[in-house]
Design a protein around this motif. Structure first.
Motif, mmCIF file in Angstrom:
data_model
loop_
_atom_site.group_PDB
_atom_site.id
_atom_site.type_symbol
_atom_site.label_atom_id
_atom_site.label_comp_id
_atom_site.label_asym_id
_atom_site.label_seq_id
_atom_site.Cartn_x
_atom_site.Cartn_y
_atom_site.Cartn_z
ATOM 1 N N CYS A 492 0.841 -1.195 0.000
ATOM 2 C CA CYS A 492 0.000 0.000 0.000
ATOM 3 C C CYS A 492 0.881 1.251 0.000
ATOM 4 N N ASN A 508 -4.176 -1.887 -2.421
ATOM 5 C CA ASN A 508 -5.630 -1.943 -2.632
ATOM 6 C C ASN A 508 -6.291 -2.961 -1.694
ATOM 7 N N HIS A 509 -5.848 -2.962 -0.420
ATOM 8 C CA HIS A 509 -6.492 -3.858 0.535
ATOM 9 C C HIS A 509 -7.914 -3.360 0.831
ATOM 10 N N LYS A 510 -8.686 -4.132 1.532
ATOM 11 C CA LYS A 510 -10.091 -3.812 1.766
ATOM 12 C C LYS A 510 -10.238 -2.492 2.505
ATOM 13 N N ALA A 511 -11.308 -1.772 2.166
ATOM 14 C CA ALA A 511 -11.523 -0.453 2.773
ATOM 15 C C ALA A 511 -11.775 -0.546 4.263
ATOM 16 N N ASP A 512 -12.405 -1.636 4.720
ATOM 17 C CA ASP A 512 -12.677 -1.767 6.148
ATOM 18 C C ASP A 512 -11.477 -2.299 6.928
ATOM 19 N N GLN A 513 -10.358 -2.549 6.245
ATOM 20 C CA GLN A 513 -9.140 -3.008 6.903
ATOM 21 C C GLN A 513 -8.223 -1.811 7.117
ATOM 22 N N SER A 514 -7.965 -1.484 8.362
ATOM 23 C CA SER A 514 -7.193 -0.287 8.698
ATOM 24 C C SER A 514 -5.741 -0.445 8.272
ATOM 25 N N HIS A 515 -5.115 0.687 7.945
ATOM 26 C CA HIS A 515 -3.694 0.677 7.614
ATOM 27 C C HIS A 515 -2.880 0.269 8.834
ATOM 28 N N LYS A 826 -18.413 6.166 5.540
ATOM 29 C CA LYS A 826 -17.047 5.648 5.625
ATOM 30 C C LYS A 826 -16.704 5.254 7.050
ATOM 31 N N LYS A 829 -18.241 2.062 8.552
ATOM 32 C CA LYS A 829 -17.600 0.766 8.295
ATOM 33 C C LYS A 829 -16.442 0.500 9.252
ATOM 34 N N LYS A 830 -15.994 1.528 9.969
ATOM 35 C CA LYS A 830 -14.875 1.379 10.903
ATOM 36 C C LYS A 830 -15.360 1.551 12.341
#
Length: 837
Positions: A492, A508-515, A826, A829-830
């Protein structure tokens, strides 16, 4: 016998001094022996002390040092018996009048006065001519054939002196190594010739063609690969350069890839082909670091640099080294030998010109002010010397267009800014083995004679500038990381705003997966990336984030605000409850860090920022006042739309069409189910706001003669006649006017709450909220905000969001909102990052 006084010169002494510095008693003791095992020259005292001190040194092979032949030394004693060459220097010059060999110092000393007109010749040139004259003498080989027979081909080769015994042994002409071993056959005439002697003669013949000014030219290392200056001071620099300190010189440097012939180009262009700069046919680079030499003909300090693409431990350090050489250069040569110009040339010139302009801008502006020129005029001239074999060079098929314009076009295509003003291109197409340097030499000579930009200067200025640059730009530098498949291609690309570390997850990991990253972050006040953890839970192995807030989770907004005024801020853990209050006691309150421990968190561009607490007490109070204003507004507009329409019909005049019968506008036919319905005071029909925006008096309907009321577009253009139906009465219109006055009064009361609330809104804004003035688009759908699209704030990220993109409400404990509040889709989802359960 007196000796010739010693002066500053380039003479070479034939004396050999003792190399045993540790045991030699004298500083410059003349060596008399050479030890083959110690590999050193030794004086008599050192030979005795070393080889008698231990038995393991006793049997070392030692040989006497034989002085060179007198023909190779300075012979001033033959010209003047009262004088001698003190240092026994090798001969450098040959006087054709005196027919004696001299070193430089003795020649200048002896040829004073009337002897100044004596013609001198370089000693190497003199020896080469003597050897060539000797070769031209034809010598017949010994042969059994009659001496008058000329059928043999005579060979000019070095003749070897042999005695009569060897001559008699050759009468049989039976060469063991020859194919002609029969009696009477012709022998191999050159079979016993020394091949090394032949090579030496060829080298001497090539050296005889070199200009006498370049016989003593030699190069020396100016900077090594680690950017360390290899000269001690200016005097050492001047001695190695062999240049007068008052001479006005220019600096010429060459750059290019390794193996492209940079050193050979300088040797051929400046020194007539003499190998001043080392060349090699091996795979290893022959030039490591920076080497320099002086050309007395063009009065130029010539600098050869290490090539690009060569093996080096630190590419960045080499680039910095080359930039410092470029900074002191008046003419820069980029040598490339390729069929087409490569991208690395454009990138180097672009980066070099950008760095030159950036880091030396102050010096350039000061020099330009003194010279009354622009800073661009003081940039070095750049010559691109391009050699091809099969392809055409630039400018051959351009229809008269200069090649430099093609170069500048390529710089623009690659988006590489070129700041050097004077750019020249010289192309040559080599079809044989030798390169044609004529065009290049002509262009180089023109640039050296050009004084419109940079003038010549003394060598001391060149040395001082280089030393200052080397002292200023030195030290450790980060090594570049190379790899065929680096991690940047697959991981990323998002980086932490505080420490700059990249996310270690896949691209491009999943949007709901935090950095996430494995490295620790550093604290920065502007991002507020310090969080508090409950100390009790932390010691129990859990990490529960607590934030300073105004009220407990069980208190409502007004009660929490009252407690905040009395007892101050509170820290509340979801498991341990309230663990701290700032004003719990009258005096002696503890510090919050006694109940919590700190942790530094990464701040990602699309994540939460300002994590040290929301400080949202003022905003909660504003939200409460908004609730009151909304309640009053709801009364002003009616509890429901149906009730509002029913009440309006009850007080409407008889000629008005009832609201229940109005479905669309009577003019534009727009549906009015969700739109505000308006009645024309003249005809009584229903219209939209756009089709009933005009006003005029309607006295025939009982609305008064001097009062302008709403009418539709049709009634505004048509004049009401006296025969029109006049069913309205003053009593009916009076009821309607009273109802409108009451509704307007309630709306004004609601607005009295809204106006001060709007002024307080920005003041009560939490620290992490984006100001309304900076919000232009919704952070989710990117639609632009306007009159019909109001700005709302997500209580989690603090960004502006529209009504459609924030339909849900969730508690956000990490921001101090313990009850459900507005969040964008957004952040929804978190939910795990917000502290919501």
């Amino acid at each position: 016998m007196t000796s010739v006084p010693r002066r500053f010169d380039r003479c070479r002494t034939s004396k050999r001094y003792c190399a045993e510095k540790l045991c030699c008693k004298s500083e410059r003791a003349e060596a008399t022996f050479h030890c083959d095992d110690c590999h050193t020259d030794q004086c008599y005292d050192c030979v005795t002390s070393i080889h008698q001190s231990s038995s393991k040194f006793e049997f070392h092979d030692r040989s006497d040092i034989v002085p060179p032949s007198f023909d190779l030394l300075c012979q001033i004693s033959l010209a003047d018996n009262s004088r001698k060459c003190t240092e026994l220097n090798f001969a450098d010059l040959h006087c054709e009048i005196c027919n004696i060999n001299f070193c430089f110092t003795c020649f200048e000393f002896y040829h004073r006065g009337p002897r100044r007109t004596h013609r001198k010749t370089n000693f190497k040139d003199y020896k080469s001519r003597e050897a060539q004259r000797h070769l031209e003498t034809i010598v017949k080989p010994t042969s059994p054939v009659d001496t008058e027979d000329t059928s043999l081909t005579f060979v000019s080769c070095p003749q070897i002196q042999i005695d009569q015994e060897v001559t008699s042994s050759m009468d049989s002409f039976n060469s063991v190594n020859s194919r002609h071993s029969q009696n009477g056959s012709i022998p191999d005439l050159c079979l016993n010739s020394n091949e090394k002697d032949m090579i030496n003669i060829e080298e001497e013949l090539a050296a005889s063609q070199i200009d006498e000014h370049h016989y003593s030219s030699q190069s020396f290392m100016l900077l090594d690969g680690r950017e360390k200056l290899q000269v001690d001071d200016f005097e050492d620099f001047l001695v190695k350069l062999g240049c007068d300190e008052e001479e006005q010189v220019k600096v010429v440097s060459i750059f290019g890839n390794t193996g492209d012939g940079k050193s050979y180009t300088l040797n051929y262009t400046f020194f007539g082909g003499k190998e001043v700069f080392k060349t090699s046919s091996h795979q290893e680079s022959c030039t490591i670091g920076v080497w320099a030499s002086y050309d007395p003909v063009t009065k130029a300090i010539v600098i050869d640099t290490e090539g690009f693409l060569g093996v080096t431990a630190n590419q960045n350090q080499r680039s910095r080294l080359l930039l410092k050489i470029l900074a002191i250069s008046d003419v820069v040569i980029y040598r490339t030998r390729a069929e087409r110009l490569h991208n690395d040339m454009f990138q180097f010139l672009c980066d070099a010109s950008t760095a030159y302009t950036k880091h030396f801008s102050l010096e350039l502006q000061a020099a330009a002010k003194r010279c009354r020129k622009s800073a661009a005029d003081l940039h070095p001239s750049v010559i691109v010397f391009h050699e091809t074999t099969n392809t055409r060079v630039l400018g051959e098929d351009n229809g008269g267009k200069p090649a430099e314009s093609d170069l500048l076009d390529k710089f623009q295509q690659l988006d590489c800014p070129m700041h050097f003003k004077d750019l020249k291109y010289v192309g040559t197409r080599t079809k044989g083995t030798k390169t044609d340097f004529r065009k290049f030499q002509a262009e180089l000579q023109e640039q050296l004679e050009n004084k419109s930009h940079r003038a010549a200067r003394k060598p001391e200025v060149v040395y001082t500038t280089l030393k200052n640059l080397n002292d200023k730009f030195s030290g450790e530098i980060e090594k570049p990381v190379y790899g065929t498949f680096p991690d940047q291609m697959f991981t990323c690309s998002v980086k932490c705003l505080c420490c700059g570390e990249s996310c270690c997850l896949s691209m491009n990991h999943k949007a709901d997966q935090s950095h996430n990253t494995d490295k620790r972050c550093k604290y920065q006040h502007q991002f507020g990336n310090k969080v508090y953890l409950c100390k009790r839970c932390w010691m129990g192995g859990k990490q529960n984030v607590v934030v300073l807030k105004t009220s407990e989770s069980k208190d409502n907004a007004w009660m929490g605000f009252a407690k905040y005024v009395w007892a101050g801020e509170v820290l509340e853990c979801p498991h341990c409850g309230v663990i701290y209050r700032s004003r719990e006691k009258w005096y002696g309150n503890s510090h919050p860090e006694e109940a919590v421990t700190m942790d530094i968190r990464h701040v990602w561009p699309d994540g939460l920022q300002n994590l040290q607490g929301a400080q949202n007490a003022a905003r909660k109070l504003v939200d409460g006042m908004h609730y009151i204003a909304d309640s009053i507004s709801s009364v002003g507009s009616g509890p429901t739309k149906m009730l509002s329409d029913w009440m309006a019909d009850k007080i409407a005049p008889d000629y008005w069409v009832p609201n229940t019968q109005i479905k669309e506008c009577n003019i534009c036919s727009i549906k009015l189910e969700n739109e505000q319905k308006h009645h024309c005071r003249a005809c009584g029909k229903g219209f939209c706001d756009g089709c009933s925006s005009h006003r005029r008096p309607v006295p025939e309907r009982g609305w008064g003669e001097n009062v302008a009321v709403r009418v539709c577009d049709n009634c505004h253009t048509d004049t009401m006649t006296g025969s029109s139906d006049s069913t309205g009465s003053n009593s009916q219109t009076t009821a309607r006017r009273v109802g409108e006055a009451v509704t307007s009064a309630i709306g004004v009361a609601a607005s009295t709450f809204n106006y001060p609330l709007d002024m307080l809104k920005d003041t009560a804004r939490p620290a992490y909220w984006v100001p309304d003035t900076d919000i232009k688009n919704c952070c989710v759908c990117r639609e632009e905000f306007g009159p019909k699209r109001a700005i709302h704030h997500c209580r989690a990220c603090g960004k502006g969001v529209c009504e459609a993109c924030s339909p849900s409400k969730l508690p956000v404990p990490i921001r101090g909102w313990d009850y459900p509040v507005r969040v964008c889709t957004k952040c929804e989802k978190k939910a795990d990052e917000l502290g919501s359960t």
